[in-house]
Motif scaffolding. Structure first.
Motif, mmCIF file in Angstrom:
data_model
loop_
_atom_site.group_PDB
_atom_site.id
_atom_site.type_symbol
_atom_site.label_atom_id
_atom_site.label_comp_id
_atom_site.label_asym_id
_atom_site.label_seq_id
_atom_site.Cartn_x
_atom_site.Cartn_y
_atom_site.Cartn_z
ATOM 1 N N SER A 305 -66.184 35.837 13.093
ATOM 2 C CA SER A 305 -66.865 35.507 11.839
ATOM 3 C C SER A 305 -65.884 35.220 10.712
ATOM 4 C CB SER A 305 -67.815 36.644 11.444
ATOM 5 O OG SER A 305 -67.111 37.871 11.296
ATOM 6 N N ARG A 306 -64.703 35.873 10.722
ATOM 7 C CA ARG A 306 -63.713 35.584 9.680
ATOM 8 C C ARG A 306 -63.155 34.172 9.832
ATOM 9 N NH1 ARG A 306 -62.628 39.577 6.322
ATOM 10 N NH2 ARG A 306 -63.171 41.723 6.924
ATOM 11 N N SER A 307 -62.982 33.730 11.071
ATOM 12 C CA SER A 307 -62.535 32.361 11.303
ATOM 13 C C SER A 307 -63.574 31.365 10.790
ATOM 14 C CB SER A 307 -62.281 32.137 12.798
ATOM 15 O OG SER A 307 -61.885 30.810 13.062
ATOM 16 N N LEU A 308 -64.852 31.644 11.018
ATOM 17 C CA LEU A 308 -65.909 30.777 10.486
ATOM 18 C C LEU A 308 -65.893 30.792 8.962
ATOM 19 C CD1 LEU A 308 -68.394 29.001 10.585
ATOM 20 C CD2 LEU A 308 -69.778 31.043 11.026
ATOM 21 N N ALA A 309 -65.723 31.968 8.371
ATOM 22 C CA ALA A 309 -65.671 32.052 6.905
ATOM 23 C C ALA A 309 -64.537 31.197 6.349
ATOM 24 C CB ALA A 309 -65.518 33.511 6.480
ATOM 25 N N GLU A 310 -63.384 31.226 7.010
ATOM 26 C CA GLU A 310 -62.244 30.410 6.574
ATOM 27 C C GLU A 310 -62.571 28.926 6.643
ATOM 28 O OE1 GLU A 310 -59.190 31.690 9.183
ATOM 29 O OE2 GLU A 310 -58.954 33.672 8.223
ATOM 30 N N ARG A 311 -63.249 28.508 7.727
ATOM 31 C CA ARG A 311 -63.604 27.094 7.863
ATOM 32 C C ARG A 311 -64.590 26.681 6.775
ATOM 33 N NH1 ARG A 311 -60.474 28.198 11.471
ATOM 34 N NH2 ARG A 311 -59.195 28.040 9.610
ATOM 35 N N LEU A 312 -65.512 27.564 6.429
ATOM 36 C CA LEU A 312 -66.477 27.232 5.377
ATOM 37 C C LEU A 312 -65.781 27.014 4.040
ATOM 38 C CD1 LEU A 312 -69.369 29.685 6.324
ATOM 39 C CD2 LEU A 312 -69.468 27.194 6.382
ATOM 40 N N VAL A 313 -64.785 27.828 3.757
ATOM 41 C CA VAL A 313 -64.019 27.635 2.526
ATOM 42 C C VAL A 313 -63.262 26.309 2.579
ATOM 43 C CG1 VAL A 313 -62.099 28.511 1.146
ATOM 44 C CG2 VAL A 313 -63.807 30.105 2.050
ATOM 45 N N GLU A 314 -62.619 26.043 3.705
ATOM 46 C CA GLU A 314 -61.811 24.828 3.838
ATOM 47 C C GLU A 314 -62.641 23.561 3.684
ATOM 48 O OE1 GLU A 314 -59.903 25.253 7.585
ATOM 49 O OE2 GLU A 314 -58.666 26.952 6.944
ATOM 50 N N PRO A 319 -64.256 17.578 0.882
ATOM 51 C CA PRO A 319 -65.470 16.789 1.155
ATOM 52 C C PRO A 319 -65.172 15.432 1.779
ATOM 53 C CG PRO A 319 -65.001 16.876 -1.205
ATOM 54 C CD PRO A 319 -64.084 17.852 -0.560
ATOM 55 N N ASP A 320 -64.049 14.825 1.417
ATOM 56 C CA ASP A 320 -63.721 13.514 2.005
ATOM 57 C C ASP A 320 -63.445 13.641 3.497
ATOM 58 O OD1 ASP A 320 -64.006 12.343 -0.460
ATOM 59 O OD2 ASP A 320 -61.862 12.364 -0.921
ATOM 60 N N GLY A 321 -62.729 14.694 3.881
ATOM 61 C CA GLY A 321 -62.463 14.915 5.299
ATOM 62 C C GLY A 321 -63.737 15.174 6.072
ATOM 63 N N GLN A 322 -64.639 15.931 5.471
ATOM 64 C CA GLN A 322 -65.914 16.187 6.119
ATOM 65 C C GLN A 322 -66.707 14.904 6.323
ATOM 66 O OE1 GLN A 322 -66.048 18.854 7.890
ATOM 67 N NE2 GLN A 322 -67.918 19.731 7.044
ATOM 68 N N ALA A 323 -66.690 14.040 5.307
ATOM 69 C CA ALA A 323 -67.421 12.774 5.428
ATOM 70 C C ALA A 323 -66.842 11.906 6.542
ATOM 71 C CB ALA A 323 -67.377 12.027 4.102
ATOM 72 N N LEU A 324 -65.523 11.894 6.660
ATOM 73 C CA LEU A 324 -64.884 11.106 7.729
ATOM 74 C C LEU A 324 -65.228 11.666 9.102
ATOM 75 C CD1 LEU A 324 -61.346 10.485 6.172
ATOM 76 C CD2 LEU A 324 -63.118 8.769 6.605
ATOM 77 N N ARG A 325 -65.202 12.987 9.230
ATOM 78 C CA ARG A 325 -65.552 13.590 10.519
ATOM 79 C C ARG A 325 -67.017 13.363 10.857
ATOM 80 N NH1 ARG A 325 -61.560 17.334 8.755
ATOM 81 N NH2 ARG A 325 -63.108 18.417 7.473
ATOM 82 N N ALA A 326 -67.889 13.423 9.853
ATOM 83 C CA ALA A 326 -69.311 13.183 10.094
ATOM 84 C C ALA A 326 -69.540 11.757 10.582
ATOM 85 C CB ALA A 326 -70.112 13.449 8.824
ATOM 86 N N HIS A 327 -68.828 10.799 9.985
ATOM 87 C CA HIS A 327 -68.940 9.405 10.427
ATOM 88 C C HIS A 327 -68.456 9.265 11.868
ATOM 89 C CE1 HIS A 327 -68.888 5.018 10.247
ATOM 90 N NE2 HIS A 327 -67.667 5.068 10.756
ATOM 91 N N ALA A 328 -67.338 9.894 12.185
ATOM 92 C CA ALA A 328 -66.800 9.822 13.544
ATOM 93 C C ALA A 328 -67.752 10.464 14.548
ATOM 94 C CB ALA A 328 -65.433 10.502 13.598
#
Length: 340
Positions: A305-314, A319-328
């Protein structure tokens, strides 16, 4: 071509079966859907136009004391296939094929209890599951063809039952109607059988507790009460129960991320649906998710769960990286797991 397609009503097998049935009908195949379970649980509106439906209620192979019901269900399927003059019997359960069919049989091994124990708990299945193991092994050996939805599940099947997979065929889902990019709200979502320990949903709750006041709002869609009395409890995640597919799609269109914390997931239709809705994926780092989504999702250590918490913060900071990954992820979903 006439295909008799068995299904049950627990988990994603029903969704898989109706999606496959629709695709087959659209290609000129005649399909009869043989549903095993209580008829009152069937969403008749989801049965595709042109698909015949028959229903009978039997215990499934993983339920307590299933032997008599397995034989009765096999007799029912055999008689149905004969009277309907089926060319192929497509079984979405593994043990039935051992009971003998005149019709050629395809068995799709979506998941199994022995792998559930090894992947979810990191332990061998207890001795009381030996009868299950043998009935499934017999069914797999008797099948004319065995299919799995991932290489990951194929490897587990060979390890636990000694039956090589004939084909790995990834699951598929239809893309939602085309639309422009939507504004992503700050909440995150998850979907699945929350009562099933393999889904790891408690990890989300624990991650939100770690993040305290900085945690995003999280929504969970899916059943919280299992068929054998299993129950999921949450402190921070808002549980909505099972909702219509269109309603879940609307949430996926607006969520900032879709989380799947599964410990054991042979494929995972919910992440695929999320990807098709351009919803960024945050996935547990297990073999199937790496196989399917490597390069277009954020991964966290399974069960951590701590690893998930870290990813949520990251992801909140990128947001730009998330948008690129979502497109991919959407492009992969359309090209590799689409209905075309």
């Amino acid at each position: 071509m006439r295909i008799l397609l068995s299904t049950d009503l627990v988990g994603g097998v029903w969704d898989y079966a109706v999606t496959l049935a629709e695709g087959l009908v659209n290609r000129g195949v005649q399909v009869m859907l043989a549903a095993i379970g209580p008829e009152e649980q069937i969403d008749h509106s989801s049965v595709p136009l042109g698909v015949e439906l028959v229903v009978s209620d039997f215990r499934l192979e993983w339920m307590p004391e299933p032997d008599l019901d397995l034989a009765r269900a096999a007799d029912w399927l055999r008689d149905t296939a004969r009277h309907w003059d089926a060319d192929i019997l497509h079984l979405n359960q593994m043990a039935y094929a051992a009971h003998g069919f005149e019709t050629p049989t395809i068995v799709v091994a979506h998941s199994d209890v022995i792998s559930w124990f090894s992947e979810t708990l990191g332990a061998a299945a207890p001795a009381e599951w030996s009868s299950y193991r043998e009935s499934v092994r017999a069914g797999l050996i008797a099948a004319d063809m065995v299919v799995t939805p991932s290489v990951y599940q194929s490897d587990l099947l060979r390890m636990h039952f000694g039956r090589p997979t004939d084909f790995v065929i990834y699951n598929a889902a239809a893309a939602p109607p085309a639309g422009g990019d939507t504004v992503r709200d700050g909440f995150v979502i998850a979907a699945g059988r929350a009562w099933d320990e393999a889904k790891g949903m408690e990890i989300i709750d624990e991650a939100l507790i770690h993040l305290a006041d900085s945690a995003p709002t999280a929504h969970l869609f899916g059943s919280t009460l299992g068929p054998m009395g299993e129950r999921y409890h949450s402190e921070r995640v808002r549980c909505h129960g099972k909702v219509p597919k269109g309603e879940l799609g609307s949430w996926m269109n607006r969520a900032s991320a879709f989380i799947s914390p599964s410990r054991y997931e042979p494929f995972g239709l919910a992440p695929l649906e999320a990807a098709l809705h351009r919803c960024p994926l945050i996935l547990s780092d297990i073999g199937s998710f790496r196989e399917l989504w490597s390069g277009c999702a954020v991964f966290f250590r399974s069960g951590d769960s701590r690893s998930l918490a870290e990813r949520l913060v990251e992801i909140g900071q990128d947001p730009d990286g998330q948008a690129l990954r979502a497109h991919a992820a959407r492009e992969r979903a359309l090209t590799r797991y689409g209905m075309g």
